[in-house]
Write a protein that holds these residues in place. Structure first.
Motif, short mmCIF file in Angstrom:
data_model
loop_
_atom_site.label_atom_id
_atom_site.label_comp_id
_atom_site.label_asym_id
_atom_site.label_seq_id
_atom_site.Cartn_x
_atom_site.Cartn_y
_atom_site.Cartn_z
N LYS A 117 15.10 15.36 89.89
CA LYS A 117 15.05 14.84 91.26
C LYS A 117 15.65 15.83 92.25
O LYS A 117 15.13 16.01 93.36
CB LYS A 117 15.80 13.50 91.34
N HIS A 118 16.75 16.46 91.85
CA HIS A 118 17.39 17.44 92.73
C HIS A 118 16.47 18.64 92.99
O HIS A 118 16.34 19.10 94.13
CB HIS A 118 18.70 17.92 92.11
N ILE A 119 15.85 19.13 91.93
CA ILE A 119 14.95 20.29 92.07
C ILE A 119 13.75 19.93 92.94
O ILE A 119 13.32 20.72 93.79
CB ILE A 119 14.50 20.79 90.68
N GLU A 120 13.25 18.73 92.75
CA GLU A 120 12.11 18.26 93.57
C GLU A 120 12.50 18.12 95.03
O GLU A 120 11.73 18.42 95.94
CB GLU A 120 11.60 16.93 93.03
N PHE A 121 13.75 17.69 95.26
CA PHE A 121 14.24 17.49 96.63
C PHE A 121 14.36 18.81 97.38
O PHE A 121 14.07 18.89 98.58
CB PHE A 121 15.60 16.79 96.60
N LEU A 122 14.77 19.86 96.68
CA LEU A 122 14.97 21.16 97.32
C LEU A 122 13.63 21.79 97.68
O LEU A 122 12.80 22.06 96.83
CB LEU A 122 15.75 22.09 96.38
N GLN A 123 13.41 22.01 98.95
CA GLN A 123 12.16 22.61 99.41
C GLN A 123 12.18 24.14 99.34
O GLN A 123 11.14 24.77 99.23
CB GLN A 123 11.86 22.16 100.85
N ASN A 124 13.37 24.70 99.42
CA ASN A 124 13.53 26.16 99.39
C ASN A 124 13.43 26.64 97.94
O ASN A 124 14.22 26.26 97.09
CB ASN A 124 14.90 26.53 99.99
N SER A 125 12.43 27.48 97.67
CA SER A 125 12.20 27.93 96.29
C SER A 125 13.37 28.75 95.75
O SER A 125 13.67 28.70 94.55
CB SER A 125 10.91 28.75 96.21
N ASN A 126 14.05 29.50 96.63
CA ASN A 126 15.22 30.26 96.19
C ASN A 126 16.33 29.33 95.72
O ASN A 126 17.01 29.59 94.72
CB ASN A 126 15.73 31.15 97.32
N TYR A 127 16.52 28.23 96.46
CA TYR A 127 17.54 27.26 96.08
C TYR A 127 17.16 26.55 94.80
O TYR A 127 18.03 26.24 93.98
CB TYR A 127 17.76 26.24 97.20
N GLN A 128 15.89 26.30 94.61
CA GLN A 128 15.42 25.69 93.36
C GLN A 128 15.75 26.58 92.16
O GLN A 128 16.26 26.11 91.14
CB GLN A 128 13.91 25.44 93.42
N GLU A 129 15.47 27.87 92.31
CA GLU A 129 15.73 28.81 91.21
C GLU A 129 17.22 28.94 90.95
O GLU A 129 17.67 29.03 89.80
CB GLU A 129 15.13 30.19 91.54
#
Length: 252
Positions: A225-237
């Motif tokens: 859910k957290h990864i899906e929430f993050l729109q910034n791909s750098n923040y996801q990684e």
């Protein structure tokens, strides 16, 4: 009484100047600064010079400049066989010129010009080539701080790398958290008690013992859910990388 010349006018130089000016047993003989305006609010102009040939005699010369400039500054000093130290976390003792006695006076702390710090709590890492010079630096360190340590160049390098992780990288994560809050119109100050408690906790527990959160629990649904929430791909990684790192430590 220890006589000191400070060479430089950046964050560390200014903080050292402020605390030493308040210390009765230390005399600031002079400050070397290429731009007097950067330091004139702290010390009278007659004690500031930008001319190497005008540098006065002192017990310790503290070079507090960027790492790239240390060697050049040390080589330009017009005297010999005096105790010259730098304040760098990563530069070796050998970066200083051989014509003078060498040392390191490294206060391990994050410094900002506008933020007052309590110098008495700051660890000061010391290194010299001989015992008598170490004693001089130890006396100076103990006049402004309660914590002085004999730390070699190699040890200091490891400390500086560790400091980047626990300070600079952590602060960047604060910035990301602040941005997420701003984008969702949530006051960042709500997180501040959590930040403070997390920092305080490691004074009693090891960081591994203090670790909490969905990565440690392997709470896969929350993580997704957290990864899906993050729109910034750098923040996801970054989230994925830190999650995996926490889980890898858990297995040790």
């Amino acid at each position: 009484m220890i006589k000191v010349v400070i060479i430089g006018n950046g964050n560390v130089a200014q903080h050292l100047l402020k605390v030493m000016l308040k210390t009765d047993e230390v005399t600031i003989v002079q400050v070397f600064a290429r731009n007097k305006n950067n330091i004139s609010h702290l010390i009278t102009e007659n004690r500031i010079t930008s001319n190497y040939d005008e540098i006065e005699e002192a017990d310790v010369y503290i070079i507090s400049v960027s790492d790239n400039a240390i060697a050049e500054v040390a080589s330009n000093l017009p005297f010999k066989n005096r105790l010259v130290v730098h304040t760098s976390g990563t530069s070796e003792l050998s970066v200083l010129d051989n014509k003078n006695r060498k040392g390191v006076f490294y206060p391990l702390q994050t410094f900002s010009k506008s933020k007052v710090v309590d110098f008495s709590t700051i660890p000061i890492c010391l290194e010299t080539e001989n015992e008598s010079d170490y004693k001089t630096l130890e006396i100076l360190a103990n006049l402004i701080s309660k914590k002085a340590y004999a730390i070699s160049s190699e040890q200091r390098k490891s400390l500086h790398v560790a400091a980047v992780f626990v300070c600079n990288f952590v602060n960047h994560l604060y910035q990301i958290g602040n941005q997420i809050c701003n984008e969702n119109r949530v006051p960042f100050e709500i997180l501040q008690p959590l930040i403070i408690e997390t920092a305080n906790k490691i004074t009693e527990l090891s960081p591994k013992e203090a670790q909490t959160g969905p990565a440690l629990r392997n709470d896969t649904k929350t993580i997704e859910k957290h990864i899906e929430f993050l729109q910034n791909s750098n923040y996801q990684e970054l989230y994925k990388l830190l999650t995996q790192s926490i889980q890898n430590v858990k297995k040790l």
